[in-house]
Design an enzyme around this catalytic site. Structure first.
Site, PDB file in Angstrom:
ATOM      1  N   ALA A  33      31.848  46.008  39.093  1.00  0.00           N
ATOM      2  CA  ALA A  33      31.318  44.965  39.961  1.00  0.00           C
ATOM      3  C   ALA A  33      31.985  44.992  41.338  1.00  0.00           C
ATOM      4  O   ALA A  33      31.305  45.079  42.369  1.00  0.00           O
ATOM      5  CB  ALA A  33      31.513  43.603  39.300  1.00  0.00           C
ATOM      6  N   ARG A  65      25.868  42.112  37.504  1.00  0.00           N
ATOM      7  CA  ARG A  65      26.805  41.951  38.622  1.00  0.00           C
ATOM      8  C   ARG A  65      27.171  43.244  39.341  1.00  0.00           C
ATOM      9  O   ARG A  65      27.805  43.202  40.386  1.00  0.00           O
ATOM     10  CB  ARG A  65      28.097  41.289  38.119  1.00  0.00           C
ATOM     11  CG  ARG A  65      28.842  42.175  37.143  1.00  0.00           C
ATOM     12  CD  ARG A  65      29.901  41.437  36.352  1.00  0.00           C
ATOM     13  NE  ARG A  65      30.599  42.343  35.448  1.00  0.00           N
ATOM     14  CZ  ARG A  65      30.081  42.832  34.314  1.00  0.00           C
ATOM     15  NH1 ARG A  65      28.870  42.518  33.931  1.00  0.00           N
ATOM     16  NH2 ARG A  65      30.786  43.657  33.573  1.00  0.00           N
ATOM     17  N   LYS A  80      28.908  56.079  36.140  1.00  0.00           N
ATOM     18  CA  LYS A  80      28.813  55.188  37.303  1.00  0.00           C
ATOM     19  C   LYS A  80      29.048  55.934  38.607  1.00  0.00           C
ATOM     20  O   LYS A  80      28.387  55.659  39.619  1.00  0.00           O
ATOM     21  CB  LYS A  80      29.811  54.042  37.158  1.00  0.00           C
ATOM     22  CG  LYS A  80      29.430  53.078  36.050  1.00  0.00           C
ATOM     23  CD  LYS A  80      30.412  51.920  35.962  1.00  0.00           C
ATOM     24  CE  LYS A  80      29.993  50.998  34.810  1.00  0.00           C
ATOM     25  NZ  LYS A  80      30.937  49.873  34.647  1.00  0.00           N
ATOM     26  N   CYS A 182      37.025  40.520  31.546  1.00  0.00           N
ATOM     27  CA  CYS A 182      35.588  40.235  31.606  1.00  0.00           C
ATOM     28  C   CYS A 182      34.931  40.470  30.248  1.00  0.00           C
ATOM     29  O   CYS A 182      33.894  39.894  29.947  1.00  0.00           O
ATOM     30  CB  CYS A 182      34.928  41.098  32.675  1.00  0.00           C
ATOM     31  SG  CYS A 182      35.546  40.743  34.324  1.00  0.00           S
ATOM     32  N   CYS A 240      60.627  44.685  45.053  1.00  0.00           N
ATOM     33  CA  CYS A 240      60.596  45.234  43.697  1.00  0.00           C
ATOM     34  C   CYS A 240      61.280  46.611  43.645  1.00  0.00           C
ATOM     35  O   CYS A 240      61.586  47.192  44.679  1.00  0.00           O
ATOM     36  CB  CYS A 240      59.142  45.330  43.209  1.00  0.00           C
ATOM     37  SG  CYS A 240      58.268  46.774  43.843  1.00  0.00           S
TER      38      CYS A 240
HETATM   39 ZN   LIG Z   1      57.067  46.129  45.728  1.00  0.00          ZN
END
Ligand SMILES: [Zn+2]
Length: 337
Positions: A33, A65, A80, A182, A240
């Protein structure tokens, strides 16, 4: 008047921004989608080259969708990426469009991402997104995260080294199956349009050289509750392990994984590199076993409760199974090991 005159008239892009779009290469990961809407926006906008990579095939339940696909694509069971490439070429013949039938993996992700100026997330799993995040941060290629479930969605533009990445914002990757998808909670088309619209706008800003206009942080929208919020991340430094220490745990973990969950009760099996399957011969053999749909790209078999799709490179998606072992057993029974 050029076909892009309305974009050139818009002060946020202008003729200079349009020239930049025309010289840009965009990678769209996943063509469900979000990916359908994103790829269409990029192609209509006149981005120079758009590559769409997707591992799945069109089914009737997608048509509610996934805006690039039509009933005939589902009837033929087209991949797809193949159906999308054909449709996108019809929308704008000036754009270099490429549809790639493949799973984004540790093996192909680095080359695909490095060949792009921007990556757009149309994927549907944390596994793919955290891999994409690692690879994009490592290659310093900006990407725009997007996700939808139910009537709820999120979007975030990531500029590696400059703004917090997905892992900075969301922490370590959630376990598979721990969040609604979904397939379990459903999804309505309007949230797809909202999130893809925001991702598309962030993409146009980045490609046109207007990064200062990006949203200030993570957007969350709930169309049923009627809430629209942006968590302000301006001035927040990347924090991070990937951003600060160059530790790309998810790219490392994804290397060599031979089976991955994709959606509810579905497992994707990867074949060894270089594998080729004789699809016509396989289709002929399986017709004795059950209902077969075959085309130039895949063979799908439904028999005895099994739903198995085999692609030309040996990759397979097995539906209606709970784990990799069960998926391998279905594959071995019908295709061989
Ligand atoms: Zn990061």
């Amino acid at each position: 008047m050029s076909r892009y005159s309305r974009q050139e008239l818009f002060a946020g892009i202008g003729p200079d921004g349009q020239r930049r779009l025309g010289a840009s290469r965009v990678l769209v990961v996943g063509c469900g989608a979000l990916g359908s809407a994103l790829a269409e926006t990029m192609v209509r906008a006149g981005v120079g080259a758009v590559t769409v990579v997707d591992r799945d095939f069109v089914e009737a339940s997608n048509l509610q969708r996934q805006s690039l696909f039509e009933e005939e694509d589902a009837r033929q069971g087209l991949p797809k990426a193949v159906a999308a490439e054909a449709r996108l070429r019809r929308l704008n013949s000036e754009v270099e469009v490429r549809g790639l039938v493949a799973d984004l993996s540790a093996e192909n992700a680095a080359a695909l991402v490095r060949g792009a100026d921007l990556v757009l997330d149309g994927s549907d799993s944390f596994e793919t997104r955290y891999l994409l995040n690692d690879v994009s941060v490592r290659a310093s290629v900006p990407w725009v995260y997007g996700a939808c479930v139910g009537a709820y969605g999120l979007a975030l533009a990531v500029r590696p080294g400059l703004t917090p990445c997905l892992r900075c914002v969301m922490g370590d990757r959630p376990d598979a199956g721990s969040a609604p998808t979904c397939d379990t909670a459903g999804v309505v088309a309007p949230i797809v349009q909202v999130i893809a619209g925001v991702q598309g706008a962030e993409a146009l800003k980045l490609l046109a050289g207007r990064a200062e206009a990006l949203l200030g942080g993570l957007l969350t929208v709930d169309l049923w509750a009627g809430t629209f919020e942006v968590a302000d991340l301006r001035g927040v430094a990347p924090s991070c392990p990937a951003c600060t220490a160059g530790r790309f745990d998810y790219a490392a973990a994804a290397a060599g994984a031979s089976a991955v969950l994709c959606g509810r009760d579905a497992v994707q099996l990867r074949a060894a590199p270089g594998t080729r399957v004789d699809l016509p011969a396989l289709a002929a053999r399986l017709r004795a076993v059950g209902e077969v749909v075959a085309n130039d790209h895949l063979v799908r078999l439904r028999a005895n409760g099994a739903d198995l799709v085999v692609f030309g490179d040996g990759r397979a998606i097995v539906k209606g199974v709970r784990d990799a072992a069960q998926a391998r057993s279905v594959y071995a029974r019908y295709v061989g090991s």
